[in-house]
Write a protein that holds these residues in place. Structure first.
Motif, PDB file in Angstrom:
ATOM      1  N   ALA A 106       0.789  -1.268  -0.032  1.00 19.23           N
ATOM      2  CA  ALA A 106       0.043   0.244   0.030  1.00 19.23           C
ATOM      3  C   ALA A 106       0.862   1.263   0.043  1.00 19.23           C
ATOM      4  N   ALA A 107       1.978   1.324   0.761  1.00 20.68           N
ATOM      5  CA  ALA A 107       2.657   2.522   0.788  1.00 20.68           C
ATOM      6  C   ALA A 107       3.666   2.559  -0.394  1.00 20.68           C
ATOM      7  N   ASN A 108       3.873   1.612  -1.012  1.00 22.61           N
ATOM      8  CA  ASN A 108       4.466   1.474  -2.478  1.00 22.61           C
ATOM      9  C   ASN A 108       3.467   2.361  -3.296  1.00 22.61           C
ATOM     10  N   VAL A 109       2.316   1.968  -3.359  1.00 21.80           N
ATOM     11  CA  VAL A 109       1.291   2.449  -4.400  1.00 21.80           C
ATOM     12  C   VAL A 109       0.972   3.890  -4.025  1.00 21.80           C
ATOM     13  N   ALA A 110       1.047   4.239  -2.522  1.00 18.13           N
ATOM     14  CA  ALA A 110       0.651   5.691  -2.414  1.00 18.13           C
ATOM     15  C   ALA A 110       1.864   6.453  -2.243  1.00 18.13           C
ATOM     16  N   ARG A 126      -7.609   6.143  -3.428  1.00 13.64           N
ATOM     17  CA  ARG A 126      -6.722   5.956  -4.827  1.00 13.64           C
ATOM     18  C   ARG A 126      -6.147   4.354  -4.577  1.00 13.64           C
ATOM     19  N   VAL A 127      -5.557   4.351  -3.587  1.00 16.06           N
ATOM     20  CA  VAL A 127      -4.625   3.141  -3.463  1.00 16.06           C
ATOM     21  C   VAL A 127      -5.619   1.866  -3.443  1.00 16.06           C
ATOM     22  N   ALA A 128      -6.928   2.027  -2.553  1.00 13.92           N
ATOM     23  CA  ALA A 128      -7.777   1.081  -2.605  1.00 13.92           C
ATOM     24  C   ALA A 128      -8.114   0.599  -4.029  1.00 13.92           C
ATOM     25  N   GLU A 129      -8.293   1.628  -4.768  1.00 13.87           N
ATOM     26  CA  GLU A 129      -8.818   1.356  -6.144  1.00 13.87           C
ATOM     27  C   GLU A 129      -7.850   0.968  -7.189  1.00 13.87           C
ATOM     28  N   MET A 130      -6.457   1.141  -6.926  1.00  8.38           N
ATOM     29  CA  MET A 130      -5.576   0.796  -7.690  1.00  8.38           C
ATOM     30  C   MET A 130      -5.164  -0.908  -7.237  1.00  8.38           C
ATOM     31  N   LEU A 131      -5.362  -0.913  -6.224  1.00 11.29           N
ATOM     32  CA  LEU A 131      -5.167  -2.402  -5.433  1.00 11.29           C
ATOM     33  C   LEU A 131      -6.229  -3.231  -6.100  1.00 11.29           C
ATOM     34  N   ALA A 132      -7.427  -2.791  -6.100  1.00 13.72           N
ATOM     35  CA  ALA A 132      -8.459  -3.525  -6.704  1.00 13.72           C
ATOM     36  C   ALA A 132      -8.167  -3.848  -8.049  1.00 13.72           C
ATOM     37  N   LEU A 133      -7.782  -2.786  -8.730  1.00 17.83           N
ATOM     38  CA  LEU A 133      -7.570  -2.779 -10.196  1.00 17.83           C
ATOM     39  C   LEU A 133      -6.692  -4.036 -10.399  1.00 17.83           C
ATOM     40  N   LYS A 135      -6.120  -6.642  -8.516  1.00 11.90           N
ATOM     41  CA  LYS A 135      -6.444  -7.791  -7.511  1.00 11.90           C
ATOM     42  C   LYS A 135      -5.539  -8.151  -6.566  1.00 11.90           C
ATOM     43  N   LEU A 136      -5.162  -6.996  -5.776  1.00 14.01           N
ATOM     44  CA  LEU A 136      -4.062  -7.183  -4.784  1.00 14.01           C
ATOM     45  C   LEU A 136      -4.599  -6.508  -3.472  1.00 14.01           C
ATOM     46  N   GLU A 137      -5.871  -6.591  -3.313  1.00 14.65           N
ATOM     47  CA  GLU A 137      -6.436  -5.880  -2.086  1.00 14.65           C
ATOM     48  C   GLU A 137      -5.893  -6.654  -0.827  1.00 14.65           C
ATOM     49  N   ARG A 138      -5.759  -8.047  -0.737  1.00 13.59           N
ATOM     50  CA  ARG A 138      -5.488  -8.896   0.146  1.00 13.59           C
ATOM     51  C   ARG A 138      -4.155  -8.488   0.673  1.00 13.59           C
ATOM     52  N   PHE A 139      -3.255  -8.139  -0.299  1.00 10.06           N
ATOM     53  CA  PHE A 139      -1.882  -8.127   0.137  1.00 10.06           C
ATOM     54  C   PHE A 139      -1.282  -6.434   0.651  1.00 10.06           C
ATOM     55  N   ALA A 140      -2.404  -5.788   0.833  1.00 15.11           N
ATOM     56  CA  ALA A 140      -1.959  -4.426   0.896  1.00 15.11           C
ATOM     57  C   ALA A 140      -0.643  -4.224   2.159  1.00 15.11           C
ATOM     58  N   HIS A 141      -0.971  -5.083   2.943  1.00 12.63           N
ATOM     59  CA  HIS A 141      -0.057  -4.955   4.154  1.00 12.63           C
ATOM     60  C   HIS A 141       1.381  -5.775   4.130  1.00 12.63           C
ATOM     61  N   ALA A 156       3.923  -3.047  -9.052  1.00 17.74           N
ATOM     62  CA  ALA A 156       4.700  -1.965  -9.851  1.00 17.74           C
ATOM     63  C   ALA A 156       3.932  -1.514 -10.735  1.00 17.74           C
ATOM     64  N   LEU A 157       2.790  -2.228 -11.370  1.00 20.94           N
ATOM     65  CA  LEU A 157       1.824  -1.526 -12.291  1.00 20.94           C
ATOM     66  C   LEU A 157       1.013  -0.795 -11.648  1.00 20.94           C
ATOM     67  N   ALA A 158       0.419  -1.151 -10.376  1.00 22.55           N
ATOM     68  CA  ALA A 158      -0.521  -0.196  -9.558  1.00 22.55           C
ATOM     69  C   ALA A 158       0.107   1.029  -9.298  1.00 22.55           C
ATOM     70  N   ARG A 159       1.486   0.740  -8.827  1.00 21.44           N
ATOM     71  CA  ARG A 159       2.510   2.059  -8.407  1.00 21.44           C
ATOM     72  C   ARG A 159       2.315   3.025  -9.577  1.00 21.44           C
ATOM     73  N   SER A 160       2.494   2.678 -10.853  1.00 21.94           N
ATOM     74  CA  SER A 160       2.791   3.442 -11.873  1.00 21.94           C
ATOM     75  C   SER A 160       1.507   4.151 -12.502  1.00 21.94           C
ATOM     76  N   LEU A 161       0.715   3.429 -12.286  1.00 21.74           N
ATOM     77  CA  LEU A 161      -0.922   3.926 -12.592  1.00 21.74           C
ATOM     78  C   LEU A 161      -1.496   4.884 -11.745  1.00 21.74           C
ATOM     79  N   ALA A 162      -1.154   4.813 -10.404  1.00 17.59           N
ATOM     80  CA  ALA A 162      -1.966   5.575  -9.472  1.00 17.59           C
ATOM     81  C   ALA A 162      -2.000   7.000  -9.594  1.00 17.59           C
ATOM     82  N   LYS A 163      -1.127   7.442 -10.355  1.00 20.15           N
ATOM     83  CA  LYS A 163      -1.065   9.014 -10.464  1.00 20.15           C
ATOM     84  C   LYS A 163      -1.774   9.491 -11.631  1.00 20.15           C
ATOM     85  N   HIS A 164      -2.442   8.405 -12.418  1.00 13.16           N
ATOM     86  CA  HIS A 164      -3.106   8.641 -13.656  1.00 13.16           C
ATOM     87  C   HIS A 164      -2.170   9.517 -14.608  1.00 13.16           C
TER      88      HIS A 164
END
Ligand SMILES: Nc1ncnc2c1ncn2[C@@H]1O[C@H](COP(=O)(O)OP(=O)(O)OP(=O)(O)O)[C@@H](O)[C@H]1O
Ligand SMILES: [Mg+2]
Lengths: 372, 306
Positions: A106-110, A126-133, A135-141, A156-164
């Motif tokens: 989660a901190a990586n994506v944030a 936004r982090v929750a949205e990206m992790l859902a995108l 499918k890593l919700e369960r691994f946030a921590h 890595a994909l979620a992190r690079s997409l997080a900032k749109h």
């Protein structure tokens, strides 16, 4: 999904990214050489080419990690020369993923969102949205070292997409995954790109991957772009011998143009064999006839009816690939051609055996006339 | 374990496992047990200068007498006399301040080394270890020359007009810190350099890519990831500085002694081997706390596979 999307064919469209005669040198190596390229909004663009041809350098120029020695890079029409990486609306997914090992998923994506000083609630959403995108919700921590390779890739994909980002750069994003996971992920990436409408620029040296995913592919060699085309055009209409040989398998025969009638040319080999090929070339010029193995018919008898190009030869080798077989045939002049045949029936491939005399034939439209 | 313990393994493989333990036993545990035993003895005007002495010839009775002769008097003395406690505290204080100074100086040095062009780095590492080619004692004597009243430091300061007349450097705490920082800098720089050097540059690029400026990326990425090096360097300095003798003895004043000096005077001046040994045992116990913490961190890092 891909159909109907062709902004590159529309002269009124402005490209999102424009490389204008960009050159980048490292010492005496010219990694990118006076390269020009347009990439359009919502496009899924692939860079394909042999190792060391400058694909990564091109991405790094766009991300701002390298500065061009000459030429300009334009984003939405504005020159971004001198804009530091942290101010470019472009994000990169690194080949090594480059996840921060001391931070949770989660901190990586944030991380990127925090740099923009977004309110906490918005970041969390936004982090929750990206992790859902991905499918890593369960691994946030979890920390990155507690994830599998495929899961890390998705972080890595979620992190690079997080900032749109306006453009997402992906440097061999799937290289570290096994074949099956890679194929699944290809479709996930395509789906994601279509849903988000983000422009993707992906580097790969897997042709099938580029063909599957991209709207257009740029084939690069030694810092130059050899051809930019949609996948089917690249395969069916390569503009040079080099591209034809780089993409898929192809037979190349060196010839001289004898005559040109309408949209067909007659070519002659050094041994005096003549072929008719669709295409235009000056009589007397050097030309290559190129024909892909799957477009050649292999038979035990000479082809019936005129108009077909045909040659006789002997089978020297048969490569059984499961779905199809590749036949290597030595012609009378000693050259070897390859023809492939789908194994539609079980056991059908046994009709043709090594050392057997066979006939190869192909219609003029199946072959390509290449002048360089 | 089982990879080496198999019955089919040759002597070579077994030796590989046994050798380090044998080494530790012979050169660390055994000497420590001897020191520990002496710390439980009483002083005596004899050779060696303590009783009881284990007399193996006297058999069972001898061993009985030996055990009866042991006492914890030395430990009681150390615990009750504020002289010793003050000495321990002084050592820990000097070690802590020196380690902090070393970190402040060593981190930027190591960082600059790790960022230097690859060809230069080997040379820089060489330069850091170069002082080891001369004896510590000689280098500390050189500092006496530099720091004394008519020494180079005062001359330079006066010449530059920073001070009007020479001041006292030698025999002050400042001199001790100069000596400590100078002598232990390689022990701080090398582990820091090792962690900083193997850090993946793409992490910083990723941070920049996500909108983080260089300076901020240092605090968010580089520093946290270099903490293992900070801890390793810190312990490599803190532990030996706590027991340091030569530097405070040669450069320091006649004020409060560090525990190494106290131990020395008990041993050589007072000829009180048991108290000297007890001081060493207590120091070891005090230092076991940070060593244990370090060990735990190493194990955790190993499990994280980094
Ligand atoms: N930092 C650098 N210093 C010196 N040379 C470099 C540097 N980065 C790239 N090059 C050179 O530039 C050329 C292009 O490198 P680049 O990494 O862009 O290739 P690539 O197409 O991504 O190759 P690959 O498929 O192997 O990743 C290569 O010849 C490489 O050696
Ligand atoms: Mg690359």
């Amino acid at each position: 999904m891909k159909r109907g999307f062709a902004p590159w064919a529309d002269p009124s469209q402005q490209p999102l990214v424009r490389f204008d005669a960009v050159t980048k040198r490292f010492g005496d190596v010219t990694a990118v050489d006076r390269l020009s390229l347009d990439i359009y909004e919502r496009e899924f663009f692939a860079l394909l080419g042999p190792s060391g041809c400058g694909k990564t350098t091109l991405l790094r120029l766009l991300a701002g990690f390298e500065a061009a020695d000459a030429g300009a890079i334009l984003l939405e029409g504005r020159n971004i020369d001198g804009v530091p990486p942290y101010r470019r609306p472009v994000n990169m997914m690194f080949q090594s993923y480059a996840l921060f090992p001391h931070m949770t998923v989660a901190a990586n994506v944030a991380f990127g969102l925090k740099q923009d000083r977004l309110p906490k609630g918005e970041i969390n959403a936004r982090v929750a949205e990206m992790l859902a995108l991905v499918k890593l919700e369960r691994f946030a921590h979890r920390k990155p070292h507690q994830l599998s390779g495929g899961q890390r890739q998705r972080v890595a994909l979620a992190r690079s997409l997080a900032k749109h980002p306006k453009v997402l750069l992906l440097d061999e994003p799937l290289a570290a995954l096994d074949k099956k996971l890679r194929e699944e992920t290809q479709f996930e990436l395509m789906d994601l790109q279509a849903r988000l409408g983000t422009t993707f620029v992906i580097v790969t040296h897997d042709q099938e991957e580029a063909m599957t995913m991209a709207h257009r592919i740029a084939v690069m060699d030694h810092g130059h772009v050899k051809q930019v085309s949609p996948p089917a055009d690249l395969y069916e209409q390569p503009n040079s011998r080099w591209v034809a040989e780089f993409i898929g398998d192809i037979n190349i025969i060196e010839t001289v143009v004898v005559s040109q009638t309408g949209d067909h040319a007659v070519l002659e080999t050094a041994a005096g064999r003549r072929f008719s090929v669709g295409g235009v070339a000056d009589a007397g010029a050097q030309a290559f006839m190129a024909v892909r193995p799957e477009k050649i018919r292999i038979a035990l008898t000479p082809p019936l009816g005129g108009g077909l190009n045909h040659v006789a030869g002997r089978v020297v080798d048969i490569g059984y690939l499961g779905d199809m077989s590749i036949y290597k045939v030595r012609l009378d002049d000693g050259s070897v051609m390859r023809a492939s045949l789908a194994n539609a029936r079980r056991g059908s491939e046994r009709d043709i055996v090594p050392d057997q005399p066979v006939w190869l034939s192909w219609p003029p439209e199946a072959a390509l006339l290449l002048t360089k | 374990m089982s990879a080496f313990g198999g019955a089919g393994k040759g002597w070579g493989a077994r030796l590989v496992v046994i050798a380090p333990y044998a080494w530790l036993f012979a050169l660390f545990l055994l000497p420590f047990l001897i020191v520990f035993k002496i710390s439980l003895s009483q002083t005596a005007i004899a050779q060696p200068p303590y009783t009881p002495v284990l007399d193996l010839a006297a058999g069972w009775e001898g061993a009985r007498a030996f055990l009866d002769g042991l006492s914890a008097d030395s430990f009681v003395l150390i615990g009750s006399d504020t002289l010793y406690i003050a000495s321990y505290l002084r050592s820990l204080e000097i070690a802590a301040v020196s380690t902090a100074l070393l970190l402040l100086i060593g981190y930027p040095l190591a960082y600059a080394m790790a960022r230097a062009p690859a060809r230069l780095q080997a040379v820089l590492v060489m330069l850091v270890v170069l002082p080891f080619w001369t004896s510590l004692l000689i280098r500390v004597y050189a500092w006496i020359n530099i720091l004394q009243r008519d020494g180079l430091l005062n001359q330079a300061l006066v010449r530059l007009g920073i001070i009007d007349e020479p001041t006292t450097w030698l025999a002050t705490d400042a001199a001790i810190y100069v000596g400590m920082v100078y002598s232990y800098l390689p022990f701080m720089v090398l582990p820091l350099y090792a962690t900083l050097q193997k850090m993946d540059d793409s992490l910083l690029e990723a941070a920049a890519d996500l909108g983080c400026r260089r300076f901020k990326a240092f605090w968010a990425i580089t520093l946290p990831l270099s903490l293992p090096g900070v801890v390793a360097g810190g312990l490599l300095c803190f532990i030996p500085i706590s027991g340091e003798f030569v530097i405070p003895d040669l450069l320091g004043g006649s004020g409060q002694m560090m525990i190494g000096q106290t131990l020395w005077s008990e041993f050589f001046a007072n000829k009180d081997w048991p108290v000297a040994s007890a001081i060493a045992v207590v120091l070891l116990c005090v230092l076991l706390v940070p060593i244990g913490a370090y060990e735990r961190m190493q194990v955790r890092r190993f499990e994280e596979g980094r």
